[in-house]
Every structure is written in structure tokens, then in C-alpha cells.
Write a protein that holds these residues in place. Structure first.
Motif, PDB file in Angstrom:
ATOM      1  N   HIS A  30       0.905  -1.234  -0.085  1.00 25.87           N
ATOM      2  CA  HIS A  30      -0.023   0.042   0.040  1.00 25.87           C
ATOM      3  C   HIS A  30       0.857   1.317  -0.103  1.00 25.87           C
ATOM      4  CE1 HIS A  30      -3.242  -2.818   0.466  1.00 25.87           C
ATOM      5  NE2 HIS A  30      -2.791  -3.239   1.782  1.00 25.87           N
ATOM      6  N   ALA A  31       1.861   1.336  -0.836  1.00 25.07           N
ATOM      7  CA  ALA A  31       2.688   2.264  -1.306  1.00 25.07           C
ATOM      8  C   ALA A  31       2.194   3.617  -1.803  1.00 25.07           C
ATOM      9  CB  ALA A  31       3.925   1.839  -1.691  1.00 25.07           C
ATOM     10  N   VAL A  32       0.835   3.421  -2.338  1.00 19.83           N
ATOM     11  CA  VAL A  32       0.474   4.465  -3.125  1.00 19.83           C
ATOM     12  C   VAL A  32      -0.464   5.368  -1.839  1.00 19.83           C
ATOM     13  CG1 VAL A  32      -1.551   5.258  -4.646  1.00 19.83           C
ATOM     14  CG2 VAL A  32       0.157   3.413  -5.153  1.00 19.83           C
ATOM     15  N   VAL A  33       0.299   6.642  -1.712  1.00 22.68           N
ATOM     16  CA  VAL A  33      -0.209   7.431  -0.826  1.00 22.68           C
ATOM     17  C   VAL A  33      -1.731   8.177  -1.180  1.00 22.68           C
ATOM     18  CG1 VAL A  33       0.031   9.757   0.489  1.00 22.68           C
ATOM     19  CG2 VAL A  33       1.913   8.102   0.194  1.00 22.68           C
ATOM     20  N   ARG A  34      -1.701   8.718  -2.636  1.00 22.79           N
ATOM     21  CA  ARG A  34      -2.998   9.018  -3.123  1.00 22.79           C
ATOM     22  C   ARG A  34      -2.634   9.084  -4.744  1.00 22.79           C
ATOM     23  NH1 ARG A  34      -0.147  14.338  -1.771  1.00 22.79           N
ATOM     24  NH2 ARG A  34      -0.850  13.700   0.224  1.00 22.79           N
ATOM     25  N   ARG A  51      11.121   3.089  -1.611  1.00 23.94           N
ATOM     26  CA  ARG A  51      11.792   2.099  -0.663  1.00 23.94           C
ATOM     27  C   ARG A  51      12.769   2.740   0.318  1.00 23.94           C
ATOM     28  NH1 ARG A  51      14.568   0.142  -5.362  1.00 23.94           N
ATOM     29  NH2 ARG A  51      16.789   1.046  -4.996  1.00 23.94           N
ATOM     30  N   ASP A  52      13.378   4.088   0.117  1.00 25.33           N
ATOM     31  CA  ASP A  52      14.186   4.879   0.842  1.00 25.33           C
ATOM     32  C   ASP A  52      13.462   5.944   1.669  1.00 25.33           C
ATOM     33  OD1 ASP A  52      16.065   3.382  -0.034  1.00 25.33           O
ATOM     34  OD2 ASP A  52      16.617   4.360  -1.687  1.00 25.33           O
ATOM     35  N   GLY A  53      12.290   5.872   1.546  1.00 27.23           N
ATOM     36  CA  GLY A  53      11.485   7.066   2.322  1.00 27.23           C
ATOM     37  C   GLY A  53      11.115   8.001   1.410  1.00 27.23           C
ATOM     38  N   ASP A  54      11.384   8.136   0.067  1.00 23.50           N
ATOM     39  CA  ASP A  54      11.050   9.356  -0.778  1.00 23.50           C
ATOM     40  C   ASP A  54       9.905   9.023  -1.166  1.00 23.50           C
ATOM     41  OD1 ASP A  54      13.846  10.371  -0.554  1.00 23.50           O
ATOM     42  OD2 ASP A  54      14.552   9.031  -2.081  1.00 23.50           O
ATOM     43  N   PHE A  55       9.364  10.213  -1.618  1.00 26.51           N
ATOM     44  CA  PHE A  55       8.018  10.146  -2.575  1.00 26.51           C
ATOM     45  C   PHE A  55       8.133  10.425  -3.659  1.00 26.51           C
ATOM     46  CE2 PHE A  55       6.783  10.739   2.076  1.00 26.51           C
ATOM     47  CZ  PHE A  55       5.700   9.872   2.148  1.00 26.51           C
ATOM     48  N   TYR A  56       7.472   9.496  -4.830  1.00 23.06           N
ATOM     49  CA  TYR A  56       7.701   9.969  -6.099  1.00 23.06           C
ATOM     50  C   TYR A  56       6.258   9.969  -6.759  1.00 23.06           C
ATOM     51  CZ  TYR A  56      12.172   7.968  -5.323  1.00 23.06           C
ATOM     52  OH  TYR A  56      13.510   7.757  -4.916  1.00 23.06           O
ATOM     53  N   GLN A  57       6.303  10.888  -7.915  1.00 24.21           N
ATOM     54  CA  GLN A  57       5.029  11.468  -8.403  1.00 24.21           C
ATOM     55  C   GLN A  57       5.053  10.663  -9.792  1.00 24.21           C
ATOM     56  OE1 GLN A  57       3.195  13.343  -6.386  1.00 24.21           O
ATOM     57  NE2 GLN A  57       4.832  13.300  -5.132  1.00 24.21           N
ATOM     58  N   GLU A  86       8.962   1.349 -11.846  1.00 24.56           N
ATOM     59  CA  GLU A  86       8.105   0.362 -10.605  1.00 24.56           C
ATOM     60  C   GLU A  86       6.870   1.620 -10.032  1.00 24.56           C
ATOM     61  OE1 GLU A  86      11.947   1.286  -8.377  1.00 24.56           O
ATOM     62  OE2 GLU A  86      11.572   0.763 -10.211  1.00 24.56           O
ATOM     63  N   HIS A  87       7.307   2.863 -10.066  1.00 28.45           N
ATOM     64  CA  HIS A  87       6.303   3.478  -9.299  1.00 28.45           C
ATOM     65  C   HIS A  87       5.101   3.955  -9.989  1.00 28.45           C
ATOM     66  CE1 HIS A  87      10.369   4.786  -7.711  1.00 28.45           C
ATOM     67  NE2 HIS A  87       9.606   4.538  -6.889  1.00 28.45           N
TER      68      HIS A  87
END
Length: 118
Positions: A30-34, A51-57, A86-87
Motif C-alpha cells: 500500500h505504498a500509493v499515498v494518493r 523504498r528509501d522513504g522518498d515520495f515519487y510522482q 516501478e512507481h
């Protein structure tokens, strides 16, 4: 446009095995935040916790296949890979779970569902 009828197979054809495995794992975690749908662009944009705590768009762009069906066209992301990563796949996996009606089976609560659909 509705997500029902989205052809996700094209996305699976453009990512490598490693990206595919990571994308599926992220979705299961459940890595999708929004996520949100951009109607003029025929695009599904999201925010994914990496995986490293970063957020990607990531943004997945679709093309119309005829009728109410959409097919994956390309994916872009602000991560180092930047294209069909992968994101993007994680976002697509989340869409696939939603499209299959597995919202509650995937462990999503009502608040999470509202976040995903807005």
C-alpha cells in the motif's frame, strides 16, 4: 472516464522484470499515498512512497481504444528511472485492484478509499 475497461497488459509489456516485481511489492504494501484522474490528459497521477522513504510522482497516460476502453500509452515519474518505472507500475497495480473490486480485500479502509478516489 471510468477506470473500468482499462487495459493494463500494455504496461506489463514495457517494464523490466525487476521493476515489475518492485511495483507489485509496493502495491501490496500500500505504498500509493494518493491518486487522481486527470480527465483532459487521460492520465492517472499518484504519489508513491519509495523504498528509501522518498515520495515519487508517477503519471500513467492512456490512449482511447474505442468505446469506453483505455489502453496504457506511457508512464513518467520524477524518480531517477523517469520512464515506465516501478512507481508507475505500482499506481497501475493499485488501479487494477480497484478495477477488480478488491478494495476491501486489499486491506483498504474507507478513509484510504476516499483518498484514492479523490
Amino acid at each position: 472516464m471510468s477506470l473500468h475497461g482499462v487495459d493494463l497488459d500494455a504496461m506489463l509489456a514495457v517494464v523490466d522484470n525487476r521493476s515489475y516485481a518492485r511495483g507489485v511489492r509496493y502495491a501490496e504494501q500500500h505504498a500509493v499515498v494518493r491518486m487522481h484522474w486527470d480527465d483532459p490528459e487521460n492520465a492517472r497521477a499518484g504519489t508513491v512512497h519509495g523504498r528509501d522513504g522518498d515520495f515519487y510522482q508517477p503519471v500513467a497516460y492512456f490512449r482511447e481504444l474505442g468505446g469506453a476502453s483505455l489502453g496504457f500509452a506511457k508512464g513518467k515519474c520524477d524518480c531517477p528511472v523517469s520512464f515506465n518505472c516501478e512507481h508507475v507500475l505500482t499506481t497501475m497495480q493499485e488501479v487494477k485492484m480497484m478495477d477488480e473490486g478488491n478494495l476491501f480485500g486489499a486491506g483498504l479502509n474507507a478513509e484510504r478509499i476516499r483518498e484514492l478516489l479523490t
